[in-house]
Design a protein around this motif. Sequence first.
Motif: not given
Length: 124
Positions: A44-55, A65-70, A4-7
């Motif tokens: 790219c900026a959004g995914l980079g920020f998400l990846t950096g934050a998750a680290a 799920q909302f931000a990455g694959p969605g 649902l978050m991906v959608i």
Amino acid sequence: MNWLMVILGAAAGAPLRYLTDRFLQARHATGFPWGTLAANLTACAGLGFLTGAAAVVAVPAALQQFAGPGLCATLSTYSTFSYETLALARTGSTGFALANAAVSVVAGLGTASLAAALAQALLG
């Protein structure tokens, strides 16, 4: 819940990509695909920020799920980038085609790296 978050993210990302493309292309009379480049770099900026934050902090799975694959996956578009690059080359705009390919790859990687570093600096 993850699907649902991906959608929901995709429902925001796809129209955002389209609107970004139309907005920028209407303002630039060149044959260069500015809209696709801007949408891809934003993703790219959004995914980079998400990846950096998750680290460095716990990012909720629903947000990932909302931000990455969605959102980011539908905001970016490799197929349109490929099509536009080939179309530029076929119509004789070889310089634009080469610039689009080089800038998209180099700037995309750079943008993702900088966004990841920014997230780690802000949240770490």
